[in-house]
Design a protein around this motif. Structure first.
Motif, mmCIF file in Angstrom:
data_model
loop_
_atom_site.group_PDB
_atom_site.id
_atom_site.type_symbol
_atom_site.label_atom_id
_atom_site.label_comp_id
_atom_site.label_asym_id
_atom_site.label_seq_id
_atom_site.Cartn_x
_atom_site.Cartn_y
_atom_site.Cartn_z
ATOM 1 N N SER A 1 3.561 -3.695 4.021
ATOM 2 C CA SER A 1 4.887 -4.244 3.694
ATOM 3 C C SER A 1 5.832 -4.109 4.884
ATOM 4 C CB SER A 1 5.484 -3.531 2.475
ATOM 5 O OG SER A 1 4.710 -3.748 1.335
ATOM 6 N N LEU A 2 5.847 -2.936 5.512
ATOM 7 C CA LEU A 2 6.717 -2.710 6.672
ATOM 8 C C LEU A 2 6.315 -3.608 7.835
ATOM 9 C CD1 LEU A 2 8.976 -1.274 8.148
ATOM 10 C CD2 LEU A 2 7.386 0.633 8.591
ATOM 11 N N VAL B 1 10.596 8.373 2.325
ATOM 12 C CA VAL B 1 10.276 7.819 3.645
ATOM 13 C C VAL B 1 11.056 8.567 4.703
ATOM 14 C CG1 VAL B 1 10.403 5.778 5.133
ATOM 15 C CG2 VAL B 1 9.770 5.520 2.726
ATOM 16 N N ASN B 2 10.349 9.136 5.659
ATOM 17 C CA ASN B 2 10.951 9.747 6.844
ATOM 18 C C ASN B 2 10.573 8.857 8.018
ATOM 19 O OD1 ASN B 2 11.946 12.039 5.479
ATOM 20 N ND2 ASN B 2 9.920 12.964 5.543
ATOM 21 N N CYS B 3 11.575 8.281 8.678
ATOM 22 C CA CYS B 3 11.336 7.300 9.740
ATOM 23 C C CYS B 3 11.811 7.838 11.081
ATOM 24 C CB CYS B 3 12.058 5.996 9.413
ATOM 25 S SG CYS B 3 11.849 4.728 10.653
ATOM 26 N N THR B 4 10.949 7.678 12.075
ATOM 27 C CA THR B 4 11.299 8.005 13.455
ATOM 28 C C THR B 4 11.120 6.749 14.293
ATOM 29 O OG1 THR B 4 10.476 10.265 13.169
ATOM 30 C CG2 THR B 4 10.756 9.493 15.427
ATOM 31 N N LEU C 1 14.504 -1.601 7.482
ATOM 32 C CA LEU C 1 13.264 -2.144 6.938
ATOM 33 C C LEU C 1 12.291 -1.040 6.514
ATOM 34 C CD1 LEU C 1 12.690 -5.210 9.284
ATOM 35 C CD2 LEU C 1 13.584 -5.196 6.927
ATOM 36 N N ALA C 2 12.347 0.110 7.182
ATOM 37 C CA ALA C 2 11.476 1.234 6.799
ATOM 38 C C ALA C 2 11.755 1.665 5.363
ATOM 39 C CB ALA C 2 11.671 2.406 7.762
ATOM 40 N N HIS D 1 5.636 9.584 6.475
ATOM 41 C CA HIS D 1 6.233 9.871 7.782
ATOM 42 C C HIS D 1 5.816 8.713 8.689
ATOM 43 C CE1 HIS D 1 7.226 13.985 6.587
ATOM 44 N NE2 HIS D 1 6.032 14.026 6.038
ATOM 45 N N VAL D 2 6.722 7.781 8.894
ATOM 46 C CA VAL D 2 6.401 6.597 9.683
ATOM 47 C C VAL D 2 7.080 6.682 11.040
ATOM 48 C CG1 VAL D 2 8.284 5.169 8.731
ATOM 49 C CG2 VAL D 2 6.225 4.071 9.669
#
Length: 147
Positions: free
Chosen positions: A64-65, A142-145, A120-121, A101-102
């Motif tokens: 999806s991402l 969701v943890n986004c870096t 978007l994440a 964790h993305v």
């Protein structure tokens, strides 16, 4: 008969006896042994429902991402590590939480792409078919870096 726009997925299994035995599952391209995990006092052979749920949620989120980033013309490489938390309460097992964790490595790093990738994440988790199916039962974080 399927209605227009519907898709059907087929699952088959065989199971070799009682609780601590091993089964074999076949679902499209997925063909593997399955048993209760060692952490739950099972034989730990092949995969198990907990891993399958985590894999489905993580893969759906990632696709999806990737689709959303592509449609928004934000070129990126994605890395995802996900964790499923199962809790035992009064001898009952409950799948409590999935944590994604993305890491989004932008190919063109601009303020616009950073803001959009972060947005978007989160949106990808909200629109993912598997996330929607488990919503209300399993908390998804969701943890986004961005790098």
């Amino acid at each position: 008969m399927l209605k227009n726009g519907q898709h059907s997925f087929k699952y088959e299994t065989t199971w070799d006896g009682g609780r601590n035995e091993v089964g074999y599952i076949s679902c499209g391209n997925l063909k593997t042994e399955v048993s209760i995990p060692k952490e739950m006092n099972g034989p730990g052979i092949g995969t198990n429902p907990d891993e399958l749920l985590l894999s489905a949620a993580a893969t759906c989120y990632l696709i999806s991402l990737a689709t959303m980033l592509d449609l928004s013309k934000v070129p990126a490489y994605l890395t995802l590590k996900s964790e499923g938390i199962v809790e035992v309460e009064n001898s009952n097992l409950t799948y409590k939480e999935i944590i994604h964790h993305v890491e989004i490595a932008l190919k063109e790093k601009s303020e616009k792409h950073i803001r959009l990738a972060n947005r978007l994440a989160i949106k990808a988790e909200q629109t993912c078919m598997i996330s929607k199916a488990i919503r209300g039962n399993v908390n998804v974080v969701v943890n986004c870096t961005i790098i």
